[in-house]
Design a protein around this motif. Structure first.
Motif, PDB file in Angstrom:
ATOM      1  N   HIS A   1       0.852  -1.184   0.000  1.00  0.00           N
ATOM      2  CA  HIS A   1       0.000   0.000   0.000  1.00  0.00           C
ATOM      3  C   HIS A   1       0.886   1.230   0.000  1.00  0.00           C
ATOM      4  CE1 HIS A   1      -3.403  -2.546   0.949  1.00  0.00           C
ATOM      5  NE2 HIS A   1      -2.697  -3.067   1.937  1.00  0.00           N
ATOM      6  N   ILE A   2       0.411   2.301  -0.625  1.00  0.00           N
ATOM      7  CA  ILE A   2       1.155   3.558  -0.552  1.00  0.00           C
ATOM      8  C   ILE A   2       0.342   4.545   0.280  1.00  0.00           C
ATOM      9  CG2 ILE A   2       2.493   3.397  -2.691  1.00  0.00           C
ATOM     10  CD1 ILE A   2       0.151   5.174  -3.946  1.00  0.00           C
ATOM     11  N   ASP A   3       1.052   5.439   0.952  1.00  0.00           N
ATOM     12  CA  ASP A   3       0.340   6.536   1.628  1.00  0.00           C
ATOM     13  C   ASP A   3      -0.039   7.552   0.550  1.00  0.00           C
ATOM     14  OD1 ASP A   3      -0.634   8.401   3.531  1.00  0.00           O
ATOM     15  OD2 ASP A   3       1.255   9.487   3.350  1.00  0.00           O
ATOM     16  N   PHE A   4      -1.307   7.956   0.540  1.00  0.00           N
ATOM     17  CA  PHE A   4      -1.784   8.872  -0.508  1.00  0.00           C
ATOM     18  C   PHE A   4      -2.634   9.982   0.130  1.00  0.00           C
ATOM     19  CE2 PHE A   4      -3.848   9.149  -4.943  1.00  0.00           C
ATOM     20  CZ  PHE A   4      -2.686   9.647  -5.523  1.00  0.00           C
ATOM     21  N   THR A   5      -2.390  10.210   1.430  1.00  0.00           N
ATOM     22  CA  THR A   5      -3.149  11.238   2.153  1.00  0.00           C
ATOM     23  C   THR A   5      -3.055  12.573   1.420  1.00  0.00           C
ATOM     24  OG1 THR A   5      -2.462  10.120   4.177  1.00  0.00           O
ATOM     25  CG2 THR A   5      -3.486  12.278   4.430  1.00  0.00           C
ATOM     26  N   GLU A   6      -1.824  12.918   1.061  1.00  0.00           N
ATOM     27  CA  GLU A   6      -1.580  14.120   0.252  1.00  0.00           C
ATOM     28  C   GLU A   6      -1.124  13.620  -1.109  1.00  0.00           C
ATOM     29  OE1 GLU A   6      -2.200  17.113   1.307  1.00  0.00           O
ATOM     30  OE2 GLU A   6      -2.469  16.671   3.433  1.00  0.00           O
ATOM     31  N   PRO A   7      -2.010  13.626  -2.097  1.00  0.00           N
ATOM     32  CA  PRO A   7      -1.668  12.959  -3.357  1.00  0.00           C
ATOM     33  C   PRO A   7      -0.608  13.677  -4.190  1.00  0.00           C
ATOM     34  CG  PRO A   7      -3.827  13.978  -3.505  1.00  0.00           C
ATOM     35  CD  PRO A   7      -3.398  14.099  -2.074  1.00  0.00           C
ATOM     36  N   TYR A   8      -0.425  14.971  -3.934  1.00  0.00           N
ATOM     37  CA  TYR A   8       0.553  15.728  -4.726  1.00  0.00           C
ATOM     38  C   TYR A   8       1.755  16.096  -3.857  1.00  0.00           C
ATOM     39  CZ  TYR A   8      -3.401  16.362  -7.927  1.00  0.00           C
ATOM     40  OH  TYR A   8      -4.462  16.153  -8.771  1.00  0.00           O
ATOM     41  N   SER A   9       2.880  16.302  -4.521  1.00  0.00           N
ATOM     42  CA  SER A   9       4.097  16.694  -3.811  1.00  0.00           C
ATOM     43  C   SER A   9       3.970  18.149  -3.339  1.00  0.00           C
ATOM     44  CB  SER A   9       5.300  16.553  -4.747  1.00  0.00           C
ATOM     45  OG  SER A   9       6.330  17.428  -4.360  1.00  0.00           O
ATOM     46  N   ALA A  10       4.097  18.362  -2.032  1.00  0.00           N
ATOM     47  CA  ALA A  10       3.970  19.720  -1.491  1.00  0.00           C
ATOM     48  C   ALA A  10       5.076  20.617  -2.047  1.00  0.00           C
ATOM     49  CB  ALA A  10       4.033  19.674   0.032  1.00  0.00           C
ATOM     50  N   SER A  11       6.291  20.085  -2.158  1.00  0.00           N
ATOM     51  CA  SER A  11       7.404  20.938  -2.594  1.00  0.00           C
ATOM     52  C   SER A  11       7.247  21.314  -4.065  1.00  0.00           C
ATOM     53  CB  SER A  11       8.746  20.254  -2.342  1.00  0.00           C
ATOM     54  OG  SER A  11       8.810  19.043  -3.034  1.00  0.00           O
ATOM     55  N   LEU A  12       6.792  20.370  -4.886  1.00  0.00           N
ATOM     56  CA  LEU A  12       6.620  20.685  -6.311  1.00  0.00           C
ATOM     57  C   LEU A  12       5.461  21.667  -6.511  1.00  0.00           C
ATOM     58  CD1 LEU A  12       7.888  20.130  -9.010  1.00  0.00           C
ATOM     59  CD2 LEU A  12       6.542  18.032  -9.199  1.00  0.00           C
ATOM     60  N   ARG A  13       4.407  21.508  -5.710  1.00  0.00           N
ATOM     61  CA  ARG A  13       3.296  22.466  -5.791  1.00  0.00           C
ATOM     62  C   ARG A  13       3.786  23.868  -5.450  1.00  0.00           C
ATOM     63  NH1 ARG A  13      -0.461  22.431  -2.395  1.00  0.00           N
ATOM     64  NH2 ARG A  13      -1.981  23.391  -3.780  1.00  0.00           N
ATOM     65  N   THR A  14       4.592  23.964  -4.404  1.00  0.00           N
ATOM     66  CA  THR A  14       5.112  25.272  -4.007  1.00  0.00           C
ATOM     67  C   THR A  14       5.971  25.868  -5.128  1.00  0.00           C
ATOM     68  OG1 THR A  14       5.111  24.580  -1.720  1.00  0.00           O
ATOM     69  CG2 THR A  14       6.493  26.467  -2.257  1.00  0.00           C
TER      70      THR A  14
ATOM     71  N   ILE B   1       5.738  25.325  -8.311  1.00  0.00           N
ATOM     72  CA  ILE B   1       4.869  25.758  -9.418  1.00  0.00           C
ATOM     73  C   ILE B   1       4.204  27.092  -9.068  1.00  0.00           C
ATOM     74  CG2 ILE B   1       2.751  25.242 -10.698  1.00  0.00           C
ATOM     75  CD1 ILE B   1       3.467  22.221 -10.332  1.00  0.00           C
ATOM     76  N   LEU B   2       3.698  27.181  -7.840  1.00  0.00           N
ATOM     77  CA  LEU B   2       3.007  28.414  -7.428  1.00  0.00           C
ATOM     78  C   LEU B   2       3.980  29.587  -7.395  1.00  0.00           C
ATOM     79  CD1 LEU B   2       0.686  26.811  -4.740  1.00  0.00           C
ATOM     80  CD2 LEU B   2      -0.061  27.967  -6.843  1.00  0.00           C
ATOM     81  N   ASP B   3       5.197  29.344  -6.935  1.00  0.00           N
ATOM     82  CA  ASP B   3       6.213  30.405  -6.932  1.00  0.00           C
ATOM     83  C   ASP B   3       6.523  30.861  -8.363  1.00  0.00           C
ATOM     84  OD1 ASP B   3       6.367  30.304  -4.219  1.00  0.00           O
ATOM     85  OD2 ASP B   3       8.272  29.209  -4.130  1.00  0.00           O
ATOM     86  N   ALA B   4       6.654  29.871  -9.261  1.00  0.00           N
ATOM     87  CA  ALA B   4       6.958  30.202 -10.661  1.00  0.00           C
ATOM     88  C   ALA B   4       5.816  31.008 -11.274  1.00  0.00           C
ATOM     89  CB  ALA B   4       7.202  28.925 -11.460  1.00  0.00           C
TER      90      ALA B   4
ATOM     91  N   THR C   1       0.275  18.859 -10.428  1.00  0.00           N
ATOM     92  CA  THR C   1      -0.507  19.155 -11.639  1.00  0.00           C
ATOM     93  C   THR C   1      -0.764  20.652 -11.781  1.00  0.00           C
ATOM     94  OG1 THR C   1      -1.595  16.995 -11.677  1.00  0.00           O
ATOM     95  CG2 THR C   1      -2.791  18.805 -12.693  1.00  0.00           C
ATOM     96  N   ILE C   2      -0.631  21.116 -13.002  1.00  0.00           N
ATOM     97  CA  ILE C   2      -1.120  22.451 -13.351  1.00  0.00           C
ATOM     98  C   ILE C   2      -2.407  22.220 -14.140  1.00  0.00           C
ATOM     99  CG2 ILE C   2      -0.669  24.615 -14.570  1.00  0.00           C
ATOM    100  CD1 ILE C   2       2.321  23.990 -14.448  1.00  0.00           C
ATOM    101  N   ALA C   3      -3.533  22.593 -13.547  1.00  0.00           N
ATOM    102  CA  ALA C   3      -4.814  22.384 -14.220  1.00  0.00           C
ATOM    103  C   ALA C   3      -5.291  23.706 -14.824  1.00  0.00           C
ATOM    104  CB  ALA C   3      -5.845  21.844 -13.236  1.00  0.00           C
ATOM    105  N   VAL C   4      -5.833  23.595 -16.013  1.00  0.00           N
ATOM    106  CA  VAL C   4      -6.346  24.771 -16.706  1.00  0.00           C
ATOM    107  C   VAL C   4      -7.840  24.573 -16.895  1.00  0.00           C
ATOM    108  CG1 VAL C   4      -6.252  26.093 -18.829  1.00  0.00           C
ATOM    109  CG2 VAL C   4      -4.189  25.023 -17.955  1.00  0.00           C
ATOM    110  N   VAL C   5      -8.624  25.528 -16.411  1.00  0.00           N
ATOM    111  CA  VAL C   5     -10.076  25.402 -16.580  1.00  0.00           C
ATOM    112  C   VAL C   5     -10.421  25.766 -18.021  1.00  0.00           C
ATOM    113  CG1 VAL C   5     -12.347  26.122 -15.770  1.00  0.00           C
ATOM    114  CG2 VAL C   5     -10.433  25.987 -14.147  1.00  0.00           C
ATOM    115  N   ALA C   6     -10.935  24.767 -18.756  1.00  0.00           N
ATOM    116  CA  ALA C   6     -11.248  24.964 -20.177  1.00  0.00           C
ATOM    117  C   ALA C   6     -12.687  25.428 -20.371  1.00  0.00           C
ATOM    118  CB  ALA C   6     -11.019  23.662 -20.934  1.00  0.00           C
ATOM    119  N   ASN C   7     -13.551  25.084 -19.421  1.00  0.00           N
ATOM    120  CA  ASN C   7     -14.993  25.361 -19.561  1.00  0.00           C
ATOM    121  C   ASN C   7     -15.636  25.257 -18.187  1.00  0.00           C
ATOM    122  OD1 ASN C   7     -14.296  22.342 -20.168  1.00  0.00           O
ATOM    123  ND2 ASN C   7     -16.351  22.295 -19.314  1.00  0.00           N
TER     124      ASN C   7
END
Ligand code: HPA
Length: 246
Positions: A124-137, A139-142, A201-207
């Motif tokens: 089993h994998i831990d998936f409590t936080e599915p995305y990497s916190a450091s990579l999200r940060t 992306i947001l900084d960029a 993930t970088i999500a783009v709202v298309a609609n």
């Protein structure tokens, strides 16, 4: 080296100086296409178009296991995936860029784990936080640094597709806590975790999702294309900045 998985509308990175392509065979079959290596802002990156370079692989037929495996083999430091989504929450309007922090998985029948077959122990994998916190940060900084505002969190509902949802299904997703909906978020994120890769993930709202905003009576597919083209130009800038800062 950063890996980028491009989604709908992003089957190439126009700011990528391509150095080589590599067709990778995997124990899980063929990835969506050859890996494209190159440089952005002088930094090495590897790119893969999730739906194939001719955009011919629908979300439920993407070989997510082969894609993540192929990237993992390149010793990448992280995977940034780009995904187009439909907005459910009122502020998730077409054109908005959002970096999700959570996932709801409604997909079915997809090959969603590496831990199966043979004599493998149950894993089993831990998936409590599915995305990497450091990579999200990062992306947001960029995004901040290049003046492309991004919403800092949101719950991504991953549906099976390829059809879009009914209005009642969107009501249900909203009751479940979803902020936007797409078709490729899973099992990609879980496989990246199984492969020990930092993933965001970088999500783009298309609609607007079905029954929301100007999609009250239906979703105009022609409009999606236009929104995506404009928004993905902004995503490319964010990626360029992210690569430059790596
Ligand atoms: N629903 C699911 N996936 C999507 C949508 C949507 O409205 N828009 C873009 N990807």
């Amino acid at each position: 080296m950063l890996a980028i998985i491009g989604g709908s509308g992003l089957s190439q990175l126009s700011n990528l100086d391509i150095t080589r392509r590599l067709a990778v065979r995997t124990p899980y079959g063929e990835p969506s296409g050859a890996l494209t290596f190159g440089q952005i802002a002088g930094k090495d990156v590897v790119f893969l178009a999730r739906h194939g370079y001719g955009h011919s692989i629908p979300p439920h037929e993407v070989n997510y296991r082969a894609n993540i495996w192929a990237l993992e083999q390149q010793a990448v430091e992280g995977v940034v995936s780009v995904a187009s989504v439909g907005g459910i929450r009122a502020d998730m309007r077409p054109g908005v860029i959002v970096v999700p922090h959570q996932i709801l998985d409604y997909t079915w029948g997809r090959k969603n784990t590496y831990f199966e077959g043979g004599e493998q122990p149950v894993t089993h994998i831990d998936f409590t936080e599915p995305y990497s916190a450091s990579l999200r940060t990062r992306i947001l900084d960029a995004a901040r640094a290049c003046g492309e505002p991004a919403v800092e969190d949101g719950v991504y509902a991953s549906t099976q597709g390829p059809r879009l949802e009914t209005a009642a299904e969107i009501d249900r997703l909203e009751r479940d806590g979803a902020d936007f909906v797409g078709m490729t978020g899973m099992p990609e994120a879980a496989l990246a975790r199984e492969a020990n890769l930092d993933y965001a993930t970088i999500a783009v709202v298309a609609n607007f999702a079905a029954g929301r905003g100007d999609s009250l009576r239906g979703i105009r597919l022609e409009d999606i294309e236009q929104v995506l083209q404009q928004s993905l130009a902004r995503v490319r800038r964010v990626i360029e900045r992210l690569a430059a800062d790596a």
